[in-house]
Motif scaffolding. Structure first.
Motif, PDB file in Angstrom:
ATOM      1  N   ALA A  24       0.835  -1.207   0.000  1.00  0.00           N
ATOM      2  CA  ALA A  24       0.000   0.000   0.000  1.00  0.00           C
ATOM      3  C   ALA A  24       0.874   1.262   0.000  1.00  0.00           C
ATOM      4  O   ALA A  24       0.598   2.226  -0.717  1.00  0.00           O
ATOM      5  CB  ALA A  24      -0.936  -0.009   1.214  1.00  0.00           C
ATOM      6  N   GLN A  25       1.960   1.238   0.811  1.00  0.00           N
ATOM      7  CA  GLN A  25       2.856   2.393   0.868  1.00  0.00           C
ATOM      8  C   GLN A  25       3.535   2.624  -0.480  1.00  0.00           C
ATOM      9  O   GLN A  25       3.660   3.758  -0.931  1.00  0.00           O
ATOM     10  CB  GLN A  25       3.962   2.154   1.908  1.00  0.00           C
ATOM     11  N   VAL A  26       3.986   1.513  -1.096  1.00  0.00           N
ATOM     12  CA  VAL A  26       4.637   1.635  -2.399  1.00  0.00           C
ATOM     13  C   VAL A  26       3.645   2.220  -3.405  1.00  0.00           C
ATOM     14  O   VAL A  26       3.965   3.167  -4.136  1.00  0.00           O
ATOM     15  CB  VAL A  26       5.177   0.258  -2.887  1.00  0.00           C
ATOM     16  N   GLY A  27       2.417   1.691  -3.404  1.00  0.00           N
ATOM     17  CA  GLY A  27       1.387   2.187  -4.320  1.00  0.00           C
ATOM     18  C   GLY A  27       1.101   3.671  -4.101  1.00  0.00           C
ATOM     19  O   GLY A  27       0.976   4.443  -5.058  1.00  0.00           O
ATOM     20  N   ALA A  28       1.029   4.060  -2.826  1.00  0.00           N
ATOM     21  CA  ALA A  28       0.721   5.464  -2.504  1.00  0.00           C
ATOM     22  C   ALA A  28       1.826   6.392  -2.979  1.00  0.00           C
ATOM     23  O   ALA A  28       1.573   7.462  -3.547  1.00  0.00           O
ATOM     24  CB  ALA A  28       0.514   5.611  -0.988  1.00  0.00           C
ATOM     25  N   MET A  29       3.093   5.981  -2.764  1.00  0.00           N
ATOM     26  CA  MET A  29       4.208   6.839  -3.175  1.00  0.00           C
ATOM     27  C   MET A  29       4.338   6.915  -4.689  1.00  0.00           C
ATOM     28  O   MET A  29       4.642   7.971  -5.240  1.00  0.00           O
ATOM     29  CB  MET A  29       5.522   6.339  -2.546  1.00  0.00           C
ATOM     30  N   VAL A  30       4.103   5.786  -5.375  1.00  0.00           N
ATOM     31  CA  VAL A  30       4.143   5.793  -6.846  1.00  0.00           C
ATOM     32  C   VAL A  30       3.089   6.765  -7.370  1.00  0.00           C
ATOM     33  O   VAL A  30       3.341   7.565  -8.282  1.00  0.00           O
ATOM     34  CB  VAL A  30       3.923   4.361  -7.398  1.00  0.00           C
ATOM     35  N   ASP A  35       1.226  -5.478  -9.223  1.00  0.00           N
ATOM     36  CA  ASP A  35       2.353  -5.744 -10.119  1.00  0.00           C
ATOM     37  C   ASP A  35       2.640  -4.550 -11.025  1.00  0.00           C
ATOM     38  O   ASP A  35       3.784  -4.278 -11.360  1.00  0.00           O
ATOM     39  CB  ASP A  35       2.064  -6.980 -10.993  1.00  0.00           C
ATOM     40  N   ALA A  36       1.582  -3.853 -11.444  1.00  0.00           N
ATOM     41  CA  ALA A  36       1.756  -2.683 -12.304  1.00  0.00           C
ATOM     42  C   ALA A  36       2.414  -1.555 -11.513  1.00  0.00           C
ATOM     43  O   ALA A  36       3.344  -0.895 -11.995  1.00  0.00           O
ATOM     44  CB  ALA A  36       0.398  -2.240 -12.861  1.00  0.00           C
ATOM     45  N   ALA A  37       1.959  -1.336 -10.271  1.00  0.00           N
ATOM     46  CA  ALA A  37       2.560  -0.302  -9.423  1.00  0.00           C
ATOM     47  C   ALA A  37       4.025  -0.645  -9.131  1.00  0.00           C
ATOM     48  O   ALA A  37       4.891   0.242  -9.129  1.00  0.00           O
ATOM     49  CB  ALA A  37       1.773  -0.187  -8.114  1.00  0.00           C
ATOM     50  N   ASP A  38       4.302  -1.931  -8.890  1.00  0.00           N
ATOM     51  CA  ASP A  38       5.680  -2.358  -8.614  1.00  0.00           C
ATOM     52  C   ASP A  38       6.595  -2.112  -9.816  1.00  0.00           C
ATOM     53  O   ASP A  38       7.772  -1.777  -9.653  1.00  0.00           O
ATOM     54  CB  ASP A  38       5.718  -3.839  -8.225  1.00  0.00           C
ATOM     55  N   ALA A  39       6.057  -2.296 -11.011  1.00  0.00           N
ATOM     56  CA  ALA A  39       6.861  -2.061 -12.211  1.00  0.00           C
ATOM     57  C   ALA A  39       7.237  -0.580 -12.310  1.00  0.00           C
ATOM     58  O   ALA A  39       8.375  -0.231 -12.640  1.00  0.00           O
ATOM     59  CB  ALA A  39       6.086  -2.509 -13.453  1.00  0.00           C
ATOM     60  N   LEU A  40       6.279   0.302 -11.996  1.00  0.00           N
ATOM     61  CA  LEU A  40       6.573   1.741 -11.998  1.00  0.00           C
ATOM     62  C   LEU A  40       7.592   2.084 -10.908  1.00  0.00           C
ATOM     63  O   LEU A  40       8.498   2.895 -11.129  1.00  0.00           O
ATOM     64  CB  LEU A  40       5.283   2.548 -11.776  1.00  0.00           C
ATOM     65  N   ALA A  41       7.443   1.457  -9.739  1.00  0.00           N
ATOM     66  CA  ALA A  41       8.390   1.700  -8.642  1.00  0.00           C
ATOM     67  C   ALA A  41       9.803   1.281  -9.050  1.00  0.00           C
ATOM     68  O   ALA A  41      10.784   1.962  -8.724  1.00  0.00           O
ATOM     69  CB  ALA A  41       7.945   0.942  -7.387  1.00  0.00           C
ATOM     70  N   LEU A  42       9.911   0.178  -9.781  1.00  0.00           N
ATOM     71  CA  LEU A  42      11.217  -0.282 -10.274  1.00  0.00           C
ATOM     72  C   LEU A  42      11.836   0.756 -11.203  1.00  0.00           C
ATOM     73  O   LEU A  42      13.038   1.048 -11.128  1.00  0.00           O
ATOM     74  CB  LEU A  42      11.047  -1.595 -11.048  1.00  0.00           C
ATOM     75  N   ALA A  43      11.016   1.302 -12.097  1.00  0.00           N
ATOM     76  CA  ALA A  43      11.524   2.304 -13.043  1.00  0.00           C
ATOM     77  C   ALA A  43      11.974   3.563 -12.292  1.00  0.00           C
ATOM     78  O   ALA A  43      13.034   4.127 -12.582  1.00  0.00           O
ATOM     79  CB  ALA A  43      10.450   2.631 -14.087  1.00  0.00           C
ATOM     80  N   ILE A  44      11.174   3.994 -11.310  1.00  0.00           N
ATOM     81  CA  ILE A  44      11.532   5.178 -10.509  1.00  0.00           C
ATOM     82  C   ILE A  44      12.844   4.913  -9.766  1.00  0.00           C
ATOM     83  O   ILE A  44      13.769   5.728  -9.769  1.00  0.00           O
ATOM     84  CB  ILE A  44      10.409   5.514  -9.497  1.00  0.00           C
ATOM     85  N   CYS A  45      12.914   3.753  -9.115  1.00  0.00           N
ATOM     86  CA  CYS A  45      14.119   3.355  -8.383  1.00  0.00           C
ATOM     87  C   CYS A  45      15.328   3.440  -9.304  1.00  0.00           C
ATOM     88  O   CYS A  45      16.374   3.971  -8.941  1.00  0.00           O
ATOM     89  CB  CYS A  45      13.944   1.935  -7.844  1.00  0.00           C
ATOM     90  N   HIS A  46      15.164   2.929 -10.529  1.00  0.00           N
ATOM     91  CA  HIS A  46      16.301   2.918 -11.445  1.00  0.00           C
ATOM     92  C   HIS A  46      16.746   4.334 -11.812  1.00  0.00           C
ATOM     93  O   HIS A  46      17.945   4.631 -11.854  1.00  0.00           O
ATOM     94  CB  HIS A  46      15.991   2.128 -12.704  1.00  0.00           C
ATOM     95  N   ILE A  47      15.784   5.191 -12.080  1.00  0.00           N
ATOM     96  CA  ILE A  47      16.137   6.578 -12.457  1.00  0.00           C
ATOM     97  C   ILE A  47      16.876   7.262 -11.308  1.00  0.00           C
ATOM     98  O   ILE A  47      17.886   7.937 -11.517  1.00  0.00           O
ATOM     99  CB  ILE A  47      14.871   7.366 -12.851  1.00  0.00           C
ATOM    100  N   TRP A  48      16.424   7.044 -10.090  1.00  0.00           N
ATOM    101  CA  TRP A  48      17.048   7.699  -8.947  1.00  0.00           C
ATOM    102  C   TRP A  48      18.406   7.115  -8.590  1.00  0.00           C
ATOM    103  O   TRP A  48      19.265   7.815  -8.075  1.00  0.00           O
ATOM    104  CB  TRP A  48      16.105   7.654  -7.729  1.00  0.00           C
ATOM    105  N   ARG A  49      18.556   5.798  -8.843  1.00  0.00           N
ATOM    106  CA  ARG A  49      19.835   5.166  -8.515  1.00  0.00           C
ATOM    107  C   ARG A  49      20.807   5.185  -9.686  1.00  0.00           C
ATOM    108  O   ARG A  49      21.953   4.758  -9.552  1.00  0.00           O
ATOM    109  CB  ARG A  49      19.611   3.697  -8.111  1.00  0.00           C
ATOM    110  N   ALA A  50      20.350   5.642 -10.854  1.00  0.00           N
ATOM    111  CA  ALA A  50      21.144   5.511 -12.083  1.00  0.00           C
ATOM    112  C   ALA A  50      22.576   6.036 -11.965  1.00  0.00           C
ATOM    113  O   ALA A  50      23.511   5.343 -12.379  1.00  0.00           O
ATOM    114  CB  ALA A  50      20.425   6.178 -13.247  1.00  0.00           C
TER     115      ALA A  50
END
Lengths: 189, 189
Positions: free
Chosen positions: A121-127, A141-156
Protein backbone atom coordinates in the motif's frame (compact mmCIF):
# COMPACT_ATOMS: atom_id res chain seq x y z
CA UNK A 1 16.04 8.97 -19.23
CA UNK A 2 13.21 6.61 -20.22
CA UNK A 3 13.02 3.37 -18.24
CA UNK A 4 10.81 0.30 -18.61
CA UNK A 5 10.29 -1.35 -15.22
CA UNK A 6 9.38 -5.04 -15.22
CA UNK A 7 7.94 -6.88 -12.21
CA UNK A 8 8.39 -10.39 -13.60
CA UNK A 9 5.80 -13.13 -13.30
CA UNK A 10 4.26 -15.75 -15.56
CA UNK A 11 0.66 -15.14 -14.54
CA UNK A 12 0.99 -11.37 -14.18
CA UNK A 13 4.08 -9.54 -15.43
CA UNK A 14 3.87 -5.87 -14.43
CA UNK A 15 5.29 -3.32 -16.89
CA UNK A 16 5.58 0.45 -16.51
CA UNK A 17 7.42 3.20 -18.36
CA UNK A 18 8.71 6.28 -16.53
CA UNK A 19 10.63 9.20 -17.97
CA UNK A 20 12.73 11.74 -16.09
CA UNK A 21 15.98 12.37 -14.28
CA UNK A 22 16.93 12.24 -10.61
CA UNK A 23 15.94 15.40 -8.77
CA UNK A 24 13.22 16.46 -11.25
CA UNK A 25 9.52 15.54 -11.45
CA UNK A 26 8.95 12.20 -13.20
CA UNK A 27 6.33 11.32 -15.82
CA UNK A 28 4.54 8.03 -16.37
CA UNK A 29 4.25 7.16 -20.07
CA UNK A 30 2.42 3.86 -19.72
CA UNK A 31 1.61 1.05 -17.31
CA UNK A 32 0.07 -2.37 -17.71
CA UNK A 33 0.26 -6.08 -17.15
CA UNK A 34 1.20 -8.93 -19.46
CA UNK A 35 -0.92 -11.90 -18.43
CA UNK A 36 -0.75 -15.56 -19.34
CA UNK A 37 -3.18 -18.28 -18.25
CA UNK A 38 -2.06 -20.04 -15.05
CA UNK A 39 -3.04 -23.41 -16.50
CA UNK A 40 -1.30 -22.79 -19.83
CA UNK A 41 1.60 -24.81 -21.18
CA UNK A 42 4.98 -23.36 -20.03
CA UNK A 43 6.40 -22.81 -23.52
CA UNK A 44 3.29 -20.96 -24.73
CA UNK A 45 3.35 -18.79 -21.62
CA UNK A 46 7.00 -17.84 -22.15
CA UNK A 47 6.31 -17.03 -25.81
CA UNK A 48 3.37 -14.83 -24.68
CA UNK A 49 5.55 -13.00 -22.13
CA UNK A 50 8.19 -12.46 -24.83
CA UNK A 51 5.58 -11.01 -27.23
CA UNK A 52 4.24 -8.75 -24.50
CA UNK A 53 7.68 -7.39 -23.52
CA UNK A 54 8.63 -6.94 -27.19
CA UNK A 55 5.46 -4.92 -27.77
CA UNK A 56 6.33 -2.59 -24.87
CA UNK A 57 9.92 -2.20 -26.09
CA UNK A 58 8.64 -1.44 -29.61
CA UNK A 59 6.13 1.13 -28.45
CA UNK A 60 8.17 3.01 -25.83
CA UNK A 61 11.78 2.42 -26.93
CA UNK A 62 13.19 2.72 -23.39
CA UNK A 63 16.90 3.48 -22.91
CA UNK A 64 17.09 1.23 -19.87
CA UNK A 65 15.16 -1.76 -18.52
CA UNK A 66 14.91 -2.35 -14.76
CA UNK A 67 13.88 -5.84 -13.66
CA UNK A 68 13.19 -7.07 -10.14
CA UNK A 69 15.98 -9.32 -8.92
CA UNK A 70 14.55 -12.73 -8.06
CA UNK A 71 15.29 -14.41 -4.75
CA UNK A 72 14.34 -17.92 -3.85
CA UNK A 73 13.20 -17.43 -0.30
CA UNK A 74 9.61 -17.28 -1.59
CA UNK A 75 7.32 -20.10 -2.53
CA UNK A 76 9.17 -22.65 -4.69
CA UNK A 77 6.62 -22.80 -7.48
CA UNK A 78 6.25 -19.01 -7.72
CA UNK A 79 9.98 -18.42 -7.76
CA UNK A 80 10.51 -20.68 -10.75
CA UNK A 81 7.89 -18.82 -12.78
CA UNK A 82 9.32 -15.49 -11.67
CA UNK A 83 12.87 -16.52 -12.61
CA UNK A 84 11.69 -17.76 -16.00
CA UNK A 85 9.65 -14.61 -16.78
CA UNK A 86 12.56 -12.42 -15.64
CA UNK A 87 14.92 -14.35 -17.94
CA UNK A 88 12.62 -13.58 -20.88
CA UNK A 89 12.49 -9.86 -19.99
CA UNK A 90 16.28 -9.61 -19.58
CA UNK A 91 16.78 -11.55 -22.83
CA UNK A 92 14.42 -9.28 -24.84
CA UNK A 93 16.20 -6.13 -23.64
CA UNK A 94 19.75 -7.51 -24.01
CA UNK A 95 19.03 -8.75 -27.55
CA UNK A 96 18.33 -5.12 -28.49
CA UNK A 97 21.43 -3.89 -26.68
CA UNK A 98 19.35 -2.10 -24.03
CA UNK A 99 21.22 -2.11 -20.69
CA UNK A 100 19.39 -4.05 -17.98
CA UNK A 101 19.62 -3.36 -14.25
CA UNK A 102 18.36 -5.70 -11.54
CA UNK A 103 17.05 -4.19 -8.31
CA UNK A 104 16.02 -6.11 -5.21
CA UNK A 105 12.53 -5.58 -3.78
CA UNK A 106 14.01 -3.85 -0.72
CA UNK A 107 16.09 -1.48 -2.87
CA UNK A 108 12.93 -0.52 -4.73
CA UNK A 109 10.89 -0.03 -1.55
CA UNK A 110 13.67 2.00 0.06
CA UNK A 111 14.02 4.17 -3.05
CA UNK A 112 10.35 5.14 -3.31
CA UNK A 113 9.22 5.11 0.35
CA UNK A 114 12.43 5.55 2.35
CA UNK A 115 11.98 2.13 3.98
CA UNK A 116 13.12 -1.24 2.63
CA UNK A 117 10.28 -2.89 4.56
CA UNK A 118 7.41 -0.79 3.23
CA UNK A 119 4.22 -2.68 2.36
CA UNK A 120 2.39 -2.80 -0.99
CA UNK A 121 0.00 0.00 0.00
CA UNK A 122 2.86 2.39 0.87
CA UNK A 123 4.64 1.64 -2.40
CA UNK A 124 1.39 2.19 -4.32
CA UNK A 125 0.72 5.46 -2.50
CA UNK A 126 4.21 6.84 -3.17
CA UNK A 127 4.14 5.79 -6.85
CA UNK A 128 0.80 7.60 -7.17
CA UNK A 129 2.22 10.74 -5.56
CA UNK A 130 5.57 10.76 -7.39
CA UNK A 131 3.95 10.30 -10.80
CA UNK A 132 0.99 12.59 -9.92
CA UNK A 133 -1.60 9.93 -10.79
CA UNK A 134 -5.29 10.13 -9.95
CA UNK A 135 -5.26 6.72 -8.21
CA UNK A 136 -2.78 3.92 -7.41
CA UNK A 137 -2.17 1.70 -10.46
CA UNK A 138 -3.82 -1.72 -10.19
CA UNK A 139 -2.90 -4.53 -9.83
CA UNK A 140 0.07 -4.26 -7.44
CA UNK A 141 2.35 -5.74 -10.12
CA UNK A 142 1.76 -2.68 -12.30
CA UNK A 143 2.56 -0.30 -9.42
CA UNK A 144 5.68 -2.36 -8.61
CA UNK A 145 6.86 -2.06 -12.21
CA UNK A 146 6.57 1.74 -12.00
CA UNK A 147 8.39 1.70 -8.64
CA UNK A 148 11.22 -0.28 -10.27
CA UNK A 149 11.52 2.30 -13.04
CA UNK A 150 11.53 5.18 -10.51
CA UNK A 151 14.12 3.36 -8.38
CA UNK A 152 16.30 2.92 -11.44
CA UNK A 153 16.14 6.58 -12.46
CA UNK A 154 17.05 7.70 -8.95
CA UNK A 155 19.83 5.17 -8.51
CA UNK A 156 21.14 5.51 -12.08
CA UNK A 157 24.18 7.71 -11.37
CA UNK A 158 25.48 5.34 -8.66
CA UNK A 159 24.54 2.19 -10.63
CA UNK A 160 26.28 3.46 -13.72
CA UNK A 161 29.53 4.09 -11.83
CA UNK A 162 29.34 0.62 -10.26
CA UNK A 163 28.75 -1.10 -13.63
CA UNK A 164 31.71 0.71 -15.18
CA UNK A 165 33.93 -0.40 -12.30
CA UNK A 166 32.72 -4.02 -12.62
CA UNK A 167 33.25 -4.05 -16.39
CA UNK A 168 36.76 -2.63 -15.92
CA UNK A 169 37.53 -5.29 -13.30
CA UNK A 170 36.26 -8.06 -15.61
CA UNK A 171 38.31 -6.75 -18.54
CA UNK A 172 41.44 -6.57 -16.36
CA UNK A 173 40.89 -10.06 -14.91
CA UNK A 174 40.33 -12.08 -18.06
CA UNK A 175 40.75 -10.67 -21.58
CA UNK A 176 38.22 -12.35 -23.85
CA UNK A 177 38.33 -13.04 -27.60
CA UNK A 178 36.76 -10.34 -29.78
CA UNK A 179 34.05 -12.79 -30.88
CA UNK A 180 32.37 -12.54 -27.49
CA UNK A 181 32.27 -14.67 -24.40
CA UNK A 182 30.55 -17.80 -25.70
CA UNK A 183 32.09 -21.01 -26.84
CA UNK A 184 30.17 -23.94 -28.21
CA UNK A 185 32.03 -27.20 -28.04
CA UNK A 186 30.62 -29.88 -30.22
CA UNK A 187 31.46 -33.50 -30.82
CA UNK A 188 29.96 -35.48 -33.66
CA UNK A 189 30.13 -39.26 -33.63
CA UNK B 1 11.80 -39.45 -33.64
CA UNK B 2 14.61 -36.91 -33.33
CA UNK B 3 14.95 -35.29 -29.89
CA UNK B 4 17.18 -32.49 -28.62
CA UNK B 5 17.89 -32.97 -24.92
CA UNK B 6 18.87 -29.88 -22.93
CA UNK B 7 20.49 -29.98 -19.48
CA UNK B 8 20.03 -26.28 -18.69
CA UNK B 9 22.67 -24.11 -17.08
CA UNK B 10 24.15 -20.66 -17.59
CA UNK B 11 27.79 -21.69 -17.26
CA UNK B 12 27.40 -25.05 -19.00
CA UNK B 13 24.23 -25.92 -20.90
CA UNK B 14 24.43 -29.53 -22.09
CA UNK B 15 22.86 -30.34 -25.48
CA UNK B 16 22.50 -33.68 -27.22
CA UNK B 17 20.54 -35.00 -30.18
CA UNK B 18 19.29 -38.59 -30.28
CA UNK B 19 17.26 -40.28 -32.99
CA UNK B 20 15.21 -43.44 -32.69
CA UNK B 21 12.03 -45.03 -31.38
CA UNK B 22 11.28 -46.94 -28.20
CA UNK B 23 12.31 -50.60 -28.45
CA UNK B 24 14.88 -50.05 -31.23
CA UNK B 25 18.58 -49.14 -31.09
CA UNK B 26 19.12 -45.37 -30.73
CA UNK B 27 21.62 -43.17 -32.57
CA UNK B 28 23.44 -40.09 -31.32
CA UNK B 29 23.56 -37.34 -33.94
CA UNK B 30 25.47 -34.74 -31.92
CA UNK B 31 26.43 -33.72 -28.41
CA UNK B 32 28.01 -30.61 -26.93
CA UNK B 33 27.91 -27.82 -24.41
CA UNK B 34 26.89 -24.17 -24.75
CA UNK B 35 29.11 -22.24 -22.35
CA UNK B 36 28.96 -18.68 -21.10
CA UNK B 37 31.50 -16.96 -18.82
CA UNK B 38 30.58 -17.28 -15.13
CA UNK B 39 31.54 -13.64 -14.55
CA UNK B 40 29.61 -12.35 -17.58
CA UNK B 41 26.66 -9.98 -17.43
CA UNK B 42 23.33 -11.87 -17.09
CA UNK B 43 21.74 -10.41 -20.23
CA UNK B 44 24.74 -11.25 -22.41
CA UNK B 45 24.82 -14.78 -21.00
CA UNK B 46 21.12 -15.33 -21.78
CA UNK B 47 21.60 -13.99 -25.32
CA UNK B 48 24.55 -16.39 -25.73
CA UNK B 49 22.48 -19.36 -24.50
CA UNK B 50 19.71 -18.36 -26.93
CA UNK B 51 22.17 -18.22 -29.86
CA UNK B 52 23.61 -21.60 -28.88
CA UNK B 53 20.20 -23.31 -28.65
CA UNK B 54 19.05 -21.69 -31.90
CA UNK B 55 22.17 -23.02 -33.66
CA UNK B 56 21.40 -26.57 -32.47
CA UNK B 57 17.75 -26.27 -33.53
CA UNK B 58 18.84 -24.95 -36.95
CA UNK B 59 21.37 -27.71 -37.52
CA UNK B 60 19.44 -30.74 -36.26
CA UNK B 61 15.79 -29.71 -36.67
CA UNK B 62 14.54 -31.91 -33.81
CA UNK B 63 10.85 -32.87 -33.65
CA UNK B 64 10.85 -32.67 -29.87
CA UNK B 65 12.88 -30.89 -27.20
CA UNK B 66 13.33 -32.46 -23.75
CA UNK B 67 14.47 -30.13 -20.96
CA UNK B 68 15.35 -31.02 -17.38
CA UNK B 69 12.66 -29.84 -14.99
CA UNK B 70 14.18 -27.45 -12.47
CA UNK B 71 13.65 -27.87 -8.75
CA UNK B 72 14.71 -25.40 -6.12
CA UNK B 73 16.04 -27.74 -3.45
CA UNK B 74 19.54 -27.10 -4.80
CA UNK B 75 21.83 -24.18 -4.16
CA UNK B 76 19.92 -20.90 -4.48
CA UNK B 77 22.32 -19.21 -6.87
CA UNK B 78 22.63 -22.26 -9.14
CA UNK B 79 18.89 -22.79 -9.30
CA UNK B 80 18.22 -19.27 -10.56
CA UNK B 81 20.72 -19.67 -13.40
CA UNK B 82 19.28 -23.09 -14.22
CA UNK B 83 15.71 -21.76 -14.26
CA UNK B 84 16.74 -18.84 -16.49
CA UNK B 85 18.68 -21.02 -18.95
CA UNK B 86 15.80 -23.51 -19.04
CA UNK B 87 13.36 -20.67 -19.80
CA UNK B 88 15.50 -19.68 -22.79
CA UNK B 89 15.62 -23.27 -24.10
CA UNK B 90 11.85 -23.75 -23.70
CA UNK B 91 11.21 -20.36 -25.33
CA UNK B 92 13.42 -21.11 -28.36
CA UNK B 93 11.67 -24.43 -29.01
CA UNK B 94 8.14 -23.12 -28.38
CA UNK B 95 8.69 -20.13 -30.68
CA UNK B 96 9.28 -22.64 -33.50
CA UNK B 97 6.27 -24.70 -32.51
CA UNK B 98 8.43 -27.63 -31.39
CA UNK B 99 6.73 -29.48 -28.51
CA UNK B 100 8.72 -29.33 -25.27
CA UNK B 101 8.67 -31.94 -22.53
CA UNK B 102 10.10 -31.47 -19.05
CA UNK B 103 11.54 -34.48 -17.26
CA UNK B 104 12.75 -34.58 -13.67
CA UNK B 105 16.30 -35.77 -12.94
CA UNK B 106 14.94 -38.90 -11.26
CA UNK B 107 12.71 -39.72 -14.25
CA UNK B 108 15.76 -39.47 -16.50
CA UNK B 109 17.93 -41.59 -14.20
CA UNK B 110 15.21 -44.21 -13.84
CA UNK B 111 14.68 -44.33 -17.61
CA UNK B 112 18.31 -44.94 -18.53
CA UNK B 113 19.62 -46.89 -15.52
CA UNK B 114 16.51 -48.42 -13.93
CA UNK B 115 17.08 -46.44 -10.71
CA UNK B 116 15.95 -42.88 -9.95
CA UNK B 117 18.91 -42.54 -7.57
CA UNK B 118 21.68 -43.53 -9.98
CA UNK B 119 24.86 -41.44 -9.84
CA UNK B 120 26.50 -39.47 -12.66
CA UNK B 121 28.90 -42.33 -13.48
CA UNK B 122 26.05 -44.83 -13.92
CA UNK B 123 24.12 -42.43 -16.15
CA UNK B 124 27.26 -41.78 -18.21
CA UNK B 125 27.96 -45.52 -18.52
CA UNK B 126 24.41 -46.33 -19.66
CA UNK B 127 24.32 -43.45 -22.15
CA UNK B 128 27.62 -44.74 -23.59
CA UNK B 129 26.23 -48.26 -23.88
CA UNK B 130 22.79 -47.32 -25.25
CA UNK B 131 24.26 -45.04 -27.92
CA UNK B 132 27.22 -47.39 -28.63
CA UNK B 133 29.81 -44.67 -28.02
CA UNK B 134 33.54 -45.26 -27.60
CA UNK B 135 33.62 -43.36 -24.28
CA UNK B 136 31.23 -41.51 -21.94
CA UNK B 137 30.51 -37.97 -23.24
CA UNK B 138 32.25 -35.24 -21.22
CA UNK B 139 31.39 -33.09 -19.33
CA UNK B 140 28.54 -34.69 -17.35
CA UNK B 141 26.15 -31.99 -18.64
CA UNK B 142 26.59 -33.35 -22.19
CA UNK B 143 25.89 -36.93 -21.03
CA UNK B 144 22.85 -35.70 -19.08
CA UNK B 145 21.48 -33.98 -22.20
CA UNK B 146 21.72 -37.27 -24.11
CA UNK B 147 20.07 -39.10 -21.19
CA UNK B 148 17.19 -36.58 -21.33
CA UNK B 149 16.72 -37.22 -25.04
CA UNK B 150 16.78 -41.01 -24.51
CA UNK B 151 14.33 -40.70 -21.62
CA UNK B 152 12.00 -38.68 -23.81
CA UNK B 153 12.05 -41.17 -26.67
CA UNK B 154 11.30 -44.05 -24.32
CA UNK B 155 8.58 -42.21 -22.43
CA UNK B 156 7.10 -40.56 -25.51
CA UNK B 157 4.06 -42.82 -25.97
CA UNK B 158 2.94 -42.33 -22.34
CA UNK B 159 3.83 -38.60 -22.31
CA UNK B 160 1.91 -37.99 -25.50
CA UNK B 161 -1.26 -39.59 -24.12
CA UNK B 162 -0.92 -37.54 -20.90
CA UNK B 163 -0.48 -34.26 -22.79
CA UNK B 164 -3.52 -34.97 -24.94
CA UNK B 165 -5.58 -35.64 -21.82
CA UNK B 166 -4.33 -32.42 -20.15
CA UNK B 167 -5.03 -30.33 -23.25
CA UNK B 168 -8.53 -31.80 -23.47
CA UNK B 169 -9.13 -31.03 -19.77
CA UNK B 170 -7.91 -27.44 -20.25
CA UNK B 171 -10.12 -26.96 -23.29
CA UNK B 172 -13.14 -28.33 -21.42
CA UNK B 173 -12.48 -26.23 -18.29
CA UNK B 174 -12.04 -22.79 -19.81
CA UNK B 175 -12.72 -22.03 -23.45
CA UNK B 176 -10.30 -19.32 -24.60
CA UNK B 177 -10.58 -16.68 -27.33
CA UNK B 178 -9.22 -17.73 -30.72
CA UNK B 179 -6.50 -15.06 -30.48
CA UNK B 180 -4.63 -17.09 -27.88
CA UNK B 181 -4.34 -17.09 -24.14
CA UNK B 182 -2.63 -13.75 -23.55
CA UNK B 183 -4.16 -10.45 -22.67
CA UNK B 184 -2.27 -7.21 -22.28
CA UNK B 185 -4.10 -4.61 -20.28
CA UNK B 186 -2.73 -1.16 -20.69
CA UNK B 187 -3.55 2.19 -19.17
CA UNK B 188 -2.15 5.42 -20.51
CA UNK B 189 -2.19 8.56 -18.41
Amino acid sequence: MRVLGVDPGLTRCGVGVVEGVAGRPLAMLGVGVVRTPADGELGQRLVAVERGIEAWLDEYEPERVAVERVFSQHNVRTVMGTAQASAVAVLCASRRGIPVALHTPSEVKAAVTGSGRADKAQVGAMVTRLLRLAAPPKPADAADALALAICHIWRAPATHRLQQAQAAARAARAPRPASGGTSVRKVTP
